[in-house]
Design an enzyme around this catalytic site. Structure first.
Site, PDB file in Angstrom:
ATOM      1  N   ASN A   1       6.317  13.165  -2.298  1.00  0.00           N
ATOM      2  CA  ASN A   1       6.530  12.324  -3.477  1.00  0.00           C
ATOM      3  C   ASN A   1       5.655  12.887  -4.596  1.00  0.00           C
ATOM      4  O   ASN A   1       4.454  12.632  -4.626  1.00  0.00           O
ATOM      5  CB  ASN A   1       6.152  10.871  -3.142  1.00  0.00           C
ATOM      6  CG  ASN A   1       6.249   9.956  -4.351  1.00  0.00           C
ATOM      7  OD1 ASN A   1       6.773  10.342  -5.389  1.00  0.00           O
ATOM      8  ND2 ASN A   1       5.728   8.739  -4.215  1.00  0.00           N
TER       9      ASN A   1
ATOM     10  N   HIS B   1       8.634   1.730  -3.872  1.00  0.00           N
ATOM     11  CA  HIS B   1       7.265   2.247  -3.771  1.00  0.00           C
ATOM     12  C   HIS B   1       6.307   1.243  -4.424  1.00  0.00           C
ATOM     13  O   HIS B   1       6.661   0.589  -5.415  1.00  0.00           O
ATOM     14  CB  HIS B   1       7.183   3.605  -4.481  1.00  0.00           C
ATOM     15  CG  HIS B   1       5.884   4.306  -4.239  1.00  0.00           C
ATOM     16  ND1 HIS B   1       4.752   3.993  -4.948  1.00  0.00           N
ATOM     17  CD2 HIS B   1       5.531   5.255  -3.349  1.00  0.00           C
ATOM     18  CE1 HIS B   1       3.750   4.751  -4.504  1.00  0.00           C
ATOM     19  NE2 HIS B   1       4.199   5.525  -3.528  1.00  0.00           N
TER      20      HIS B   1
ATOM     21  N   LYS C   1       5.671  12.088  -7.587  1.00  0.00           N
ATOM     22  CA  LYS C   1       5.400  11.072  -8.622  1.00  0.00           C
ATOM     23  C   LYS C   1       5.694  11.669 -10.008  1.00  0.00           C
ATOM     24  O   LYS C   1       6.680  12.391 -10.124  1.00  0.00           O
ATOM     25  CB  LYS C   1       3.976  10.535  -8.490  1.00  0.00           C
ATOM     26  CG  LYS C   1       3.710  10.063  -7.047  1.00  0.00           C
ATOM     27  CD  LYS C   1       2.461   9.280  -6.865  1.00  0.00           C
ATOM     28  CE  LYS C   1       2.336   8.883  -5.390  1.00  0.00           C
ATOM     29  NZ  LYS C   1       1.191   8.039  -5.122  1.00  0.00           N
TER      30      LYS C   1
ATOM     31  N   SER D   1      -2.921   8.736   1.382  1.00  0.00           N
ATOM     32  CA  SER D   1      -3.993   9.730   1.515  1.00  0.00           C
ATOM     33  C   SER D   1      -3.817  10.666   2.712  1.00  0.00           C
ATOM     34  O   SER D   1      -4.783  10.977   3.408  1.00  0.00           O
ATOM     35  CB  SER D   1      -5.360   9.037   1.551  1.00  0.00           C
ATOM     36  OG  SER D   1      -5.593   8.351   0.324  1.00  0.00           O
TER      37      SER D   1
ATOM     38  N   GLU E   1       3.151   2.097   3.984  1.00  0.00           N
ATOM     39  CA  GLU E   1       2.160   2.608   3.046  1.00  0.00           C
ATOM     40  C   GLU E   1       1.207   1.497   2.633  1.00  0.00           C
ATOM     41  O   GLU E   1       1.500   0.749   1.680  1.00  0.00           O
ATOM     42  CB  GLU E   1       2.858   3.149   1.791  1.00  0.00           C
ATOM     43  CG  GLU E   1       3.742   4.344   2.046  1.00  0.00           C
ATOM     44  CD  GLU E   1       3.765   5.267   0.834  1.00  0.00           C
ATOM     45  OE1 GLU E   1       3.397   6.430   0.989  1.00  0.00           O
ATOM     46  OE2 GLU E   1       4.113   4.815  -0.259  1.00  0.00           O
TER      47      GLU E   1
ATOM     48  N   GLU F   1       3.914   1.578  -6.362  1.00  0.00           N
ATOM     49  CA  GLU F   1       3.651   1.780  -7.795  1.00  0.00           C
ATOM     50  C   GLU F   1       4.764   1.173  -8.640  1.00  0.00           C
ATOM     51  O   GLU F   1       4.525   0.708  -9.753  1.00  0.00           O
ATOM     52  CB  GLU F   1       3.464   3.281  -8.088  1.00  0.00           C
ATOM     53  CG  GLU F   1       2.109   3.759  -7.592  1.00  0.00           C
ATOM     54  CD  GLU F   1       2.048   5.218  -7.182  1.00  0.00           C
ATOM     55  OE1 GLU F   1       2.948   5.996  -7.527  1.00  0.00           O
ATOM     56  OE2 GLU F   1       1.083   5.581  -6.472  1.00  0.00           O
TER      57      GLU F   1
ATOM     58  N   GLY G   1      -3.594   7.214  -2.735  1.00  0.00           N
ATOM     59  CA  GLY G   1      -4.345   7.918  -3.780  1.00  0.00           C
ATOM     60  C   GLY G   1      -5.831   7.630  -3.787  1.00  0.00           C
ATOM     61  O   GLY G   1      -6.518   7.933  -4.762  1.00  0.00           O
TER      62      GLY G   1
HETATM   63  P1  PGA Z   1      -1.012   9.665  -1.676  1.00  0.00           P
HETATM   64  O1  PGA Z   1       0.320   8.876  -2.072  1.00  0.00           O
HETATM   65  O2  PGA Z   1      -0.627  10.637  -0.580  1.00  0.00           O
HETATM   66  O3  PGA Z   1      -1.431  10.366  -2.939  1.00  0.00           O
HETATM   67  O4  PGA Z   1      -1.993   8.670  -1.202  1.00  0.00           O
HETATM   68  C1  PGA Z   1       1.227   8.451  -1.105  1.00  0.00           C
HETATM   69  C2  PGA Z   1       2.384   7.758  -1.754  1.00  0.00           C
HETATM   70  O5  PGA Z   1       2.198   7.096  -2.790  1.00  0.00           O
HETATM   71  O6  PGA Z   1       3.515   7.840  -1.266  1.00  0.00           O
END
Ligand code: PGA
Length: 249
Positions: free
Chosen positions: A8, A93, A10, A211, A165, A95, A171
Site C-alpha cells: 500500500n 483502510h 498510500k 509496521s 490492521e 486512514e 506507521g
Molecule cells: P505501515 O502501514 O506498514 O506503514 O504501518 C500499513 C497500512 O497502513 O496498511
C-alpha cells in the site's frame, strides 16, 4: 494457497518517474519468486501507466466509489478500475475511516460494487488504541465485520481478503505482537464462521498489517496464522519490500 503480500503505497511517491522506478525495481527483485502473490497498490494517478508494464505483478487500487458512474466529483468507480484490469482494491483502510469518515455502511457498498466488477476487495479491520485500552477489540472487530459484510453471499465472500490492521500499529513502528495477532486472526475467523460456515472461515485469507518490516514479516506468516501481509511504509522502499517478500517466500 500462495502467501499474499500487498504493498500500500498510500499517497507516495511524488512523481510518476519515481513510481515507475520503484515498480520496476520490485519487479526485478522478485522475478524468481513463484510461491508469493505480490500486489502493488499505487495511487490512482499512476495505475494506468504502471498497468502497461505489470509483468508478473498484480495491481490493486487503494479505494473506489460505490456508484457506477455520474456526478461524483473526484471519485473513481469500480468499473473504471475493472477496465484497467486491476485485480484488487483496498477497502475501508483506517486512514479512510479517520480522515474521510468512511462508515461500515459505505464500506459495505464499496465491497459489493467491487465484487460486482470482479475486483478482489481487501477489507481492512482493526481497533484504535483507545478501543484497545478500553478492552473493546473483539467488540470492534465483530461490529466492523458484521456491518461491512452485510448481505454478502457465501459465494461472494470467497473473493474477499480481510486485513487485520490494529490502527495503533500503523506507521508507528509499534507492530502487534505475534500472540495478539494470532488471537485477533482466530477471532476474525470465528466471526466469519458464525456468519458463514467452517469451510469459509478456514479458507478466507486473513492478512496482518501494521509496521511490517523485513525482520518481523516472516513470523506473522509462520507463527501468527496470517495468510499474508499488508505493507505500508516499507513497501515504498524497493530494498525493504523485496527483503520482506524474500523472507516469506
Ligand atoms: P505501515 O502501514 O506498514 O506503514 O504501518 C500499513 C497500512 O497502513 O496498511
Amino acid at each position: 494457497m500462495k502467501t499474499l503480500i500487498v504493498a500500500n503505497w498510500k499517497m507516495n511517491p511524488a512523481s510518476l518517474k519515481e513510481a515507475k522506478t520503484l515498480f520496476e525495481a520490485i519487479k526485478k527483485g522478485i522475478k524468481n519468486i513463484k510461491n508469493v502473490e505480490v500486489v502493488i497498490c499505487p495511487p490512482f494517478v499512476y495505475l494506468s501507466a504502471i498497468t502497461q508494464s505489470a509483468g508478473g505483478l498484480v495491481l490493486g487500487a487503494q479505494n473506489c466509489f460505490w456508484e457506477e458512474k455520474g456526478a461524483f466529483t473526484g471519485e473513481i468507480s469500480a468499473p473504471q478500475l475493472h477496465d484497467l484490469k486491476i485485480n484488487y482494491v483496498i477497502i475501508g483502510h483506517s486512514e479512510r475511516r479517520k480522515y474521510f469518515n468512511e462508515t461500515n455502511d459505505q464500506i459495505n457498498k464499496k465491497i459489493k460494487k467491487s465484487l460486482h466488477e470482479k475486483l478482489g476487495p481487501i477489507l481492512c479491520v482493526g481497533e484504535t488504541s483507545e478501543e484497545k485500552q478500553m478492552d473493546k477489540k473483539v467488540e470492534v472487530l465483530e461490529k466492523q465485520i458484521i456491518e461491512t459484510l452485510k448481505n454478502i453471499s457465501s459465494k461472494e465472500i470467497k473473493n474477499i481478503v480481510i486485513a487485520y490492521e490494529p490502527v495503533w500499529s500503523i506507521g508507528t513502528g509499534d507492530n502487534c505482537s505475534i500472540d495478539e495477532t494470532m488471537s485477533s486472526i482466530l477471532f476474525i475467523r470465528k466471526v466469519i464462521f458464525k456468519l458463514y460456515n467452517r469451510e469459509i472461515s478456514d479458507n478466507i485469507r486473513v492478512l496482518y498489517g501494521g509496521s511490517v518490516e523485513p525482520d518481523n514479516a516472516a513470523s506473522y506468516i509462520k507463527n501468527a496464522g496470517a495468510n499474508g501481509l499488508l505493507v505500508g511504509g516499507a513497501s515504498t522502499s524497493s530494498e525493504e519490500f523485496i527483503k520482506i517478500i524474500r523472507s516469506v517466500a
